[in-house]
Design a protein around this motif. Structure first.
Motif, PDB file in Angstrom:
ATOM      1  N   ALA A   1      -8.871   3.694   7.556  1.00 18.57           N
ATOM      2  CA  ALA A   1      -8.537   2.375   8.089  1.00 18.57           C
ATOM      3  C   ALA A   1      -8.244   2.412   9.585  1.00 18.57           C
ATOM      4  O   ALA A   1      -8.486   1.452  10.293  1.00 18.57           O
ATOM      5  CB  ALA A   1      -7.328   1.815   7.337  1.00 18.57           C
TER       6      ALA A   1
ATOM      7  N   GLY B   1       0.815  -1.201   0.000  1.00 15.67           N
ATOM      8  CA  GLY B   1       0.000   0.000   0.000  1.00 15.67           C
ATOM      9  C   GLY B   1       0.853   1.257   0.000  1.00 15.67           C
ATOM     10  O   GLY B   1       0.546   2.232  -0.696  1.00 15.67           O
ATOM     11  N   SER B   2       1.919   1.244   0.779  1.00 19.09           N
ATOM     12  CA  SER B   2       2.785   2.424   0.838  1.00 19.09           C
ATOM     13  C   SER B   2       3.406   2.709  -0.525  1.00 19.09           C
ATOM     14  O   SER B   2       3.461   3.859  -0.970  1.00 19.09           O
ATOM     15  CB  SER B   2       3.905   2.213   1.863  1.00 19.09           C
TER      16      SER B   2
ATOM     17  N   HIS C   1      -1.747   6.698   5.317  1.00 14.72           N
ATOM     18  CA  HIS C   1      -1.506   6.306   3.931  1.00 14.72           C
ATOM     19  C   HIS C   1      -0.247   5.455   3.768  1.00 14.72           C
ATOM     20  O   HIS C   1       0.101   5.118   2.639  1.00 14.72           O
ATOM     21  CB  HIS C   1      -1.394   7.558   3.055  1.00 14.72           C
TER      22      HIS C   1
ATOM     23  N   THR D   1      -7.160  -0.278   1.939  1.00 15.07           N
ATOM     24  CA  THR D   1      -7.946  -1.127   2.842  1.00 15.07           C
ATOM     25  C   THR D   1      -9.365  -1.350   2.324  1.00 15.07           C
ATOM     26  O   THR D   1      -9.905  -2.448   2.437  1.00 15.07           O
ATOM     27  CB  THR D   1      -7.971  -0.503   4.261  1.00 15.07           C
TER      28      THR D   1
ATOM     29  N   LYS E   1      -4.607  -4.312  -0.072  1.00 17.86           N
ATOM     30  CA  LYS E   1      -4.827  -5.444   0.845  1.00 17.86           C
ATOM     31  C   LYS E   1      -5.773  -6.500   0.283  1.00 17.86           C
ATOM     32  O   LYS E   1      -5.457  -7.688   0.268  1.00 17.86           O
ATOM     33  CB  LYS E   1      -5.356  -4.926   2.174  1.00 17.86           C
TER      34      LYS E   1
ATOM     35  N   ASP F   1      -7.296   6.536  -1.747  1.00 20.38           N
ATOM     36  CA  ASP F   1      -6.517   5.464  -1.140  1.00 20.38           C
ATOM     37  C   ASP F   1      -7.499   4.383  -0.695  1.00 20.38           C
ATOM     38  O   ASP F   1      -8.138   4.498   0.351  1.00 20.38           O
ATOM     39  CB  ASP F   1      -5.723   6.020   0.047  1.00 20.38           C
TER      40      ASP F   1
ATOM     41  N   GLU G   1      -9.045   8.571   2.073  1.00 20.19           N
ATOM     42  CA  GLU G   1      -9.628   7.229   2.133  1.00 20.19           C
ATOM     43  C   GLU G   1     -11.152   7.349   2.217  1.00 20.19           C
ATOM     44  O   GLU G   1     -11.641   8.131   3.028  1.00 20.19           O
ATOM     45  CB  GLU G   1      -9.172   6.509   3.401  1.00 20.19           C
TER      46      GLU G   1
HETATM   47  C1  LIG Z   1      -5.489   3.229   3.817  1.00 23.32           C
HETATM   48  C2  LIG Z   1      -4.099   2.673   3.827  1.00 23.32           C
HETATM   49  N1  LIG Z   1      -3.183   3.186   2.989  1.00 23.32           N
HETATM   50  C3  LIG Z   1      -1.929   2.701   2.944  1.00 23.32           C
HETATM   51  C4  LIG Z   1      -1.527   1.679   3.765  1.00 23.32           C
HETATM   52  C5  LIG Z   1      -0.108   1.166   3.705  1.00 23.32           C
HETATM   53  O1  LIG Z   1      -0.096  -0.118   3.188  1.00 23.32           O
HETATM   54  P1  LIG Z   1       1.151  -1.080   3.471  1.00 23.32           P
HETATM   55  O2  LIG Z   1       1.134  -1.405   4.913  1.00 23.32           O
HETATM   56  O3  LIG Z   1       0.871  -2.276   2.605  1.00 23.32           O
HETATM   57  O4  LIG Z   1       2.376  -0.369   3.037  1.00 23.32           O
HETATM   58  C6  LIG Z   1      -2.452   1.122   4.658  1.00 23.32           C
HETATM   59  C7  LIG Z   1      -2.050   0.033   5.571  1.00 23.32           C
HETATM   60  O5  LIG Z   1      -2.624  -0.215   6.595  1.00 23.32           O
HETATM   61  C8  LIG Z   1      -3.769   1.630   4.699  1.00 23.32           C
HETATM   62  O6  LIG Z   1      -4.682   1.143   5.524  1.00 23.32           O
END
Ligand SMILES: Cc1ncc(COP(=O)(O)O)c(C=O)c1O
Length: 455
Positions: free
Chosen positions: A242, A123-124, A157, A273, A299, A270, A238
């Motif tokens: 999350a 996600g990052s 995020h 989640t 995810k 974003d 979002e």
């Molecule tokens: C809305 C949202 N964005 C980004 C991320 C980051 O994802 P990752 O942990 O796979 O890097 C998350 C992770 O919890 C998230 O919930």
């Protein structure tokens, strides 16, 4: 240090944790295990088993990612078959069949505007990619003053540099090393600091006087863009947060879409989640109809079976890059962008969601949970019950009280997540009616049991 082997064939929790304590650096803080850290060894459906043989109902889907639960044969078979045939082939100078198919399949779900998918691993990374695309997009069109990325002050995020810069409350970065050009504004209708979520949509426990229901909650963003719109590259948010299940109402999302259009700003949603079913529709934005220009998912895409993320953009954005490729190529990618086995997992996950009517289950279990949680709404130590689909938060009056609720749930064999003073429920989207009743019953009992404790 000499490496001590784990001697027994089936070591127990204590043995494993003692080795873990010496060698593993866990993500997030604290980065070391504690005696009650769960070492998972197996899973089936919504249940996970620890190294001492105890089973738990995992009402947080591992890290909100095990959306189809554990041991989903359709997905593991697809991954095994792809691994046996071709684990991957570099997307920088070639392509592979599952990546091609998955990009087309995603366009079938997000189109007709959102058609182009760029794959990454987390996600990052997806958010990092969105930020780069947004800034490059304006620069390529010689609208060079547009660099600001605007996020909401309670968002999360991700943990890499740009993603963390979009999430200052969740992942603070020291000002001396923080990347420039990131700004936050208060979220919809919120009047207090992070964690207070009046009028955040969803299902408030006490409707009270609250904010004006006719207001769209977007005034903070409206004011920001009125002043800085011409310097802004993108807004990122979002549909349901999350960390605390704060819902961006449909009116809010539509207002943000209109504001972005008015100021020539890109809208990044974003859905790391919320994407792929968490809110009861395939994507959270589909509740409002306010489509983003760039969509980040992760995810639920490979449901925890592989590490995979997708950034899906409009054809227009892709064309801008494509037309200018000699002058401003997009030099960005990862070794495992479009990993074939990960993409095979994504294809199988979408099949399961569609064939097993997973979205309908999410909506039915959402209604069941909210109805069951009516019993605890009036309790004075509960501030709000909110959320959408199977992403629901109970906001208590303090983080210690939330920690005690979580601990009681664990004693009852149910795993929930705590974020600050929130108890977050995010069970696998396949959770059954019986399991949901068990979750709601245990949660109600835990919330009532801590009523007399100090917050
Ligand atoms: C809305 C949202 N964005 C980004 C991320 C980051 O994802 P990752 O942990 O796979 O890097 C998350 C992770 O919890 C998230 O919930």
């Amino acid at each position: 240090m000499t490496v001590a082997p784990i001697v027994r064939a089936a070591p127990n929790q204590t043995e494993l944790l003692s080795v873990d304590a010496d060698y593993l650096w866990h993500p997030w803080s604290p980065s070391r295990v504690s005696p009650d850290t769960l070492v998972a060894v197996a899973g089936e459906g919504c249940e996970v088993r620890d190294a001492d043989g105890r089973t738990y109902l995992d009402a947080k889907s591992s890290g909100l990612n095990a959306t189809l639960g554990y041991g989903c044969r359709a997905v593991t078979d697809a991954i095994s078959a792809q691994l046996a045939q071709l684990m991957t082939y570099d997307m920088g100078e070639g392509a592979n069949v599952p990546a091609i198919r998955l990009a087309q399949r995603i366009a079938g779900l997000t189109g007709p505007r959102l058609t182009r998918t760029f794959f990454c691993n987390s996600g990052s990374e997806a958010i990092e990619t969105c930020v780069r695309i947004a800034r490059f997009y304006h620069a390529v069109r010689e609208d060079t003053g547009r660099t600001l990325i605007v996020s909401l002050d309670t968002s999360y995020h991700g943990a890499t540099m740009a993603a963390a810069a979009c999430s200052p409350a969740a992942t603070p970065v020291a000002p001396e090393v923080a990347p420039g050009g990131f700004v936050t504004v208060p979220g919809p209708g919120r009047t207090e600091g992070p964690g207070h979520a009046e009028g955040s949509g969803g299902h408030p426990a006490d409707p009270g006087p609250g904010p004006d229901p006719a207001a769209d909650g977007a005034d903070a963003l409206r004011e920001f863009l009125a002043e800085h719109g011409s310097r802004t590259a993108a807004v990122v948010l979002e549909p349901v947060q999350a960390r605390g299940a704060q819902v961006a109402s449909d009116a809010y999302l539509r207002a943000v879409r209109a504001l972005c259009d008015r100021h020539g700003v890109l809208l990044i949603l974003d859905e790391v989640t919320t994407g792929f079913g968490r809110t009861g529709l395939m994507f959270g934005y589909q509740h409002s109809g306010a489509e983003p220009d760039i969509l980040a998912t992760s995810k639920g895409l490979a449901a925890g079976y592989m590490s995979l993320a997708a950034v899906t953009t409009t054809q227009h954005i892709f064309d801008v890059f494509d037309r200018n490729k000699e002058r401003a190529g997009f030099v960005h990618g990862h070794t495992h962008s479009g990993h074939a086995a990960a993409c095979a997992a994504g294809l199988a996950v979408i099949d399961v969601i569609e064939k097993e009517r997973v979205l309908a289950n999410v909506r039915a279990r959402e209604a069941q949970l909210f109805t069951a949680l009516e019993a605890v709404r009036p309790l004075p130590h509960l501030r709000e019950v909110r959320g959408r689909g199977l992403l629901i938060a109970l906001e208590t009056d303090g983080s210690r009280r939330a920690a005690r609720i979580r601990a009681r749930m664990r004693q009852d064999g149910i795993l929930v997540r705590r974020t600050g003073r929130n108890i977050l429920l995010a069970p696998p989207l396949i959770i059954t009616e019986t399991e949901t009743a068990r979750l709601a019953g245990a949660l109600t009992a835990a919330v009532e049991a801590v009523a007399g404790d100090a917050g």
